[in-house]
Write a protein that holds these residues in place. Structure first.
Motif, PDB file in Angstrom:
ATOM      1  N   GLY A 228      24.473  74.336  56.494  1.00 32.74           N
ATOM      2  CA  GLY A 228      24.259  74.039  57.751  1.00 32.74           C
ATOM      3  C   GLY A 228      25.237  73.196  58.600  1.00 32.74           C
ATOM      4  N   PRO A 229      24.999  72.639  59.787  1.00 28.99           N
ATOM      5  CA  PRO A 229      26.099  71.647  60.266  1.00 28.99           C
ATOM      6  C   PRO A 229      26.756  70.448  59.424  1.00 28.99           C
ATOM      7  CG  PRO A 229      24.568  72.326  62.031  1.00 28.99           C
ATOM      8  CD  PRO A 229      23.888  72.610  60.670  1.00 28.99           C
ATOM      9  N   ALA A 230      27.793  70.349  59.181  1.00 28.25           N
ATOM     10  CA  ALA A 230      28.444  69.544  58.286  1.00 28.25           C
ATOM     11  C   ALA A 230      28.094  68.223  58.513  1.00 28.25           C
ATOM     12  CB  ALA A 230      29.998  69.673  57.940  1.00 28.25           C
ATOM     13  N   GLU A 231      28.038  67.607  59.749  1.00 35.98           N
ATOM     14  CA  GLU A 231      27.823  66.551  60.204  1.00 35.98           C
ATOM     15  C   GLU A 231      26.437  65.951  59.939  1.00 35.98           C
ATOM     16  OE1 GLU A 231      26.438  67.654  64.810  1.00 35.98           O
ATOM     17  OE2 GLU A 231      28.393  66.589  64.536  1.00 35.98           O
ATOM     18  N   HIS A 232      25.294  66.899  59.597  1.00 31.74           N
ATOM     19  CA  HIS A 232      24.111  66.406  59.125  1.00 31.74           C
ATOM     20  C   HIS A 232      23.977  66.086  57.719  1.00 31.74           C
ATOM     21  CE1 HIS A 232      22.115  69.418  62.315  1.00 31.74           C
ATOM     22  NE2 HIS A 232      22.735  68.511  62.810  1.00 31.74           N
ATOM     23  N   TRP A 233      25.045  66.307  56.894  1.00 34.96           N
ATOM     24  CA  TRP A 233      25.007  65.914  55.462  1.00 34.96           C
ATOM     25  C   TRP A 233      26.106  65.087  55.075  1.00 34.96           C
ATOM     26  CZ3 TRP A 233      28.973  67.186  52.720  1.00 34.96           C
ATOM     27  CH2 TRP A 233      29.682  68.469  53.160  1.00 34.96           C
ATOM     28  N   GLY A 234      27.127  64.853  55.895  1.00 34.68           N
ATOM     29  CA  GLY A 234      28.138  64.348  55.387  1.00 34.68           C
ATOM     30  C   GLY A 234      29.031  63.595  56.333  1.00 34.68           C
ATOM     31  N   THR A 235      29.814  62.461  55.920  1.00 32.11           N
ATOM     32  CA  THR A 235      30.619  61.677  56.957  1.00 32.11           C
ATOM     33  C   THR A 235      32.027  62.365  57.087  1.00 32.11           C
ATOM     34  OG1 THR A 235      31.770  60.417  55.029  1.00 32.11           O
ATOM     35  CG2 THR A 235      29.623  59.671  56.131  1.00 32.11           C
ATOM     36  N   PRO A 236      32.694  61.980  57.982  1.00 25.31           N
ATOM     37  CA  PRO A 236      34.114  62.597  58.079  1.00 25.31           C
ATOM     38  C   PRO A 236      34.987  62.477  56.806  1.00 25.31           C
ATOM     39  CG  PRO A 236      33.732  61.554  60.183  1.00 25.31           C
ATOM     40  CD  PRO A 236      32.547  61.221  59.254  1.00 25.31           C
ATOM     41  N   ASP A 237      34.894  61.337  56.020  1.00 26.73           N
ATOM     42  CA  ASP A 237      35.563  61.282  54.932  1.00 26.73           C
ATOM     43  C   ASP A 237      35.123  62.248  53.753  1.00 26.73           C
ATOM     44  OD1 ASP A 237      37.206  59.260  56.053  1.00 26.73           O
ATOM     45  OD2 ASP A 237      36.175  57.525  54.889  1.00 26.73           O
ATOM     46  N   GLN A 238      33.803  62.249  53.735  1.00 27.60           N
ATOM     47  CA  GLN A 238      33.309  63.097  52.496  1.00 27.60           C
ATOM     48  C   GLN A 238      33.516  64.659  52.784  1.00 27.60           C
ATOM     49  OE1 GLN A 238      29.020  61.958  53.206  1.00 27.60           O
ATOM     50  NE2 GLN A 238      29.151  60.292  51.805  1.00 27.60           N
TER      51      GLN A 238
END
Length: 451
Positions: A228-238
């Motif tokens: 799914g949308p990456a911002e839903h599970w991770g921070t920019p660094d991750q």
């Protein structure tokens, strides 16, 4: 002539340094060395996606996009293995791509030799608790419980693998070298298909290749991101860390290919063998907001793949061509190279031998890619990419020369270009009659007779 196909899974074209994409984060010296002696294609595209439909197209020389989804080979399918075996070739398959050896898949049909290398992704070969890895080190706080269980399953197969030779990709290439040695000792022409699941996720490259992350990062090592949308599970660094793991996996895959090519060169196999190295598709890395494959991600990060053909002795090599090609073209091309081109009449793919030898051009003016169950289709020529979206969504058109990362949709000013691409592809590839649909028109004509 002997024939060897090396299938790499999920290797993006922009992660092979020979191709020269701006922003390529790694060097791939072994693939680059092969490419320097080969004919390198910029625009050979998968047709039916993903893993198994791709291999169905490649193995049979037929198109699956119009009529079949992810499914086993059926008894009436005729594969390249069957054709070459009829013609006296020793046929072999070495694979760690575990989907090929699931029950009833039948991709090893008509193989004189086949080897299955266990342990890729969710291959059902291990159970029990983790001994060396910890689940908490490989997930983020925002990942749902069901995805954590998916990651745990993948970690079981990674648990205890440390050195390059511990992973399935190396083991596959090493086994392939033994098969080639046996085939040469048998003094029979051989056709070998090597199929590795690298650099497919989970991304856990050996330490010597895990060197592309930011120094000082101390978060989780997300080897398997959700789709799914990456911002839903991770921070920019991750998210950046995940991308660095893919880069390391791609570099490791190049290392394994180097092991194969070095062994072949040592035994003299490169003098009388045609080698094709390709990937089944690329892999979205949050380029357009998501990881993993999906019909809503019909961009170059999914569709642009390496396709490299080295003829015996490097004949006609050192060339890069922009001619269009389709994955169903592989089997007829191999048959043509082996002097068995009369089999072409039974195939929907076309031989690319004239392109390889510099005596002719591509028979296509456009290609089409998609997932059979989905509405989305991507039509491409050497310059443009036209993405057909479901009802209610605007279509997309990208100028790949001016905008290779596909950031600016020019459909409203490029409808004639889109229509010209559409005119090259038959209606059988679409669930309904398609017509170019712009951003304005999508919303203004919704729920009217013009829709």
């Amino acid at each position: 002539m002997n024939l060897v196909v090396v299938m790499l899974d999920s290797l993006r074209q922009d992660h092979v340094s020979f191709y020269g994409w701006d922003g390529c984060p790694i060097k791939t010296p072994h693939l680059d060395a092969l490419a320097a002696e080969a004919i390198v294609f910029d625009n050979v595209y998968p047709e039916g996606l993903p893993t198994i439909p791709v291999r169905t197209d490649l193995f049979t020389g037929q198109s699956s996009l119009t009529n079949r989804t992810w499914q086993p080979l059926v008894p009436t399918d005729v594969t390249c293995m069957q054709l070459f075996r009829k013609e006296g070739y020793l046929t072999a398959l070495v694979a760690d791509t575990y989907h090929l050896f699931k029950p009833d898949m039948n991709f090893h049909r008509a193989c004189d030799i086949f080897h299955w290398i266990r342990g890729a992704e969710y291959d059902a070969c291990k159970a029990g608790p983790l001994e060396h890895l910890k689940l908490e080190d490989h997930v983020t706080d925002r990942m749902p419980d069901n995805w954590r269980n998916v990651v745990l399953t993948a970690l079981r197969n990674l648990d205890g693998r440390v050195e390059p030779q511990h992973f399935p990709c190396w083991q596959t290439m090493d086994t392939a070298l033994r098969v080639i040695e046996q085939a040469r000792a048998a003094r029979r022409p051989h056709f070998l298909w090597i199929d590795t699941f690298q650099p497919h996720e989970p991304w856990c490259p050996p330490a010597k290749f895990d060197v592309y992350g930011e120094k000082g990062y101390c978060g989780p090592k997300v080897v398997l991101p959700p789709g799914g949308p990456a911002e839903h599970w991770g921070t920019p660094d991750q998210i950046r860390r995940v991308r660095s793991l893919y880069a390391g996996e791609a570099a490791y895959t190049d290392h394994c290919v180097g092991h194969l090519l070095g062994g072949m060169r040592q035994m003299g196999s490169l003098d009388d063998t045609a080698i094709v190295v390709l990937s089944d598709h690329g892999h979205p890395l949050n380029d357009h907001g998501k990881f993993l494959k999906g019909p809503d991600r019909m961009f170059s990060e999914l569709l642009k793949v390496p396709f490299i053909v080295r003829l015996p002795g490097g004949a006609h090599g050192g060339r890069r061509v922009s001619d269009l090609g389709r994955f169903p073209d592989l089997t007829p091309t191999l048959l043509d190279l082996a002097g068995l081109g009369t089999n072409h009449l039974a195939l929907s793919g076309k031989s690319l031998k004239p392109v390889l030898e510099g005596t002719g051009n591509s028979p296509y003016r456009a290609t089409v890619s998609g997932f059979f169950p989905a509405v989305e289709r991507c039509l491409r020529n050497e310059r443009y990419s036209y993405v057909i979206r479901p009802e209610g969504q605007p279509h997309e058109l990208y100028d790949l020369a001016a905008d290779p990362r596909e950031t600016t949709n020019i459909i409203d000013q490029g409808k004639e270009i889109a229509q010209a691409l559409l005119n090259e592809i038959g209606s059988a590839y679409f669930g309904r009659t398609a017509k170019p649909r712009g951003v304005q028109g999508t919303y203004e004509v919704a729920h009217t007779s013009l829709a």
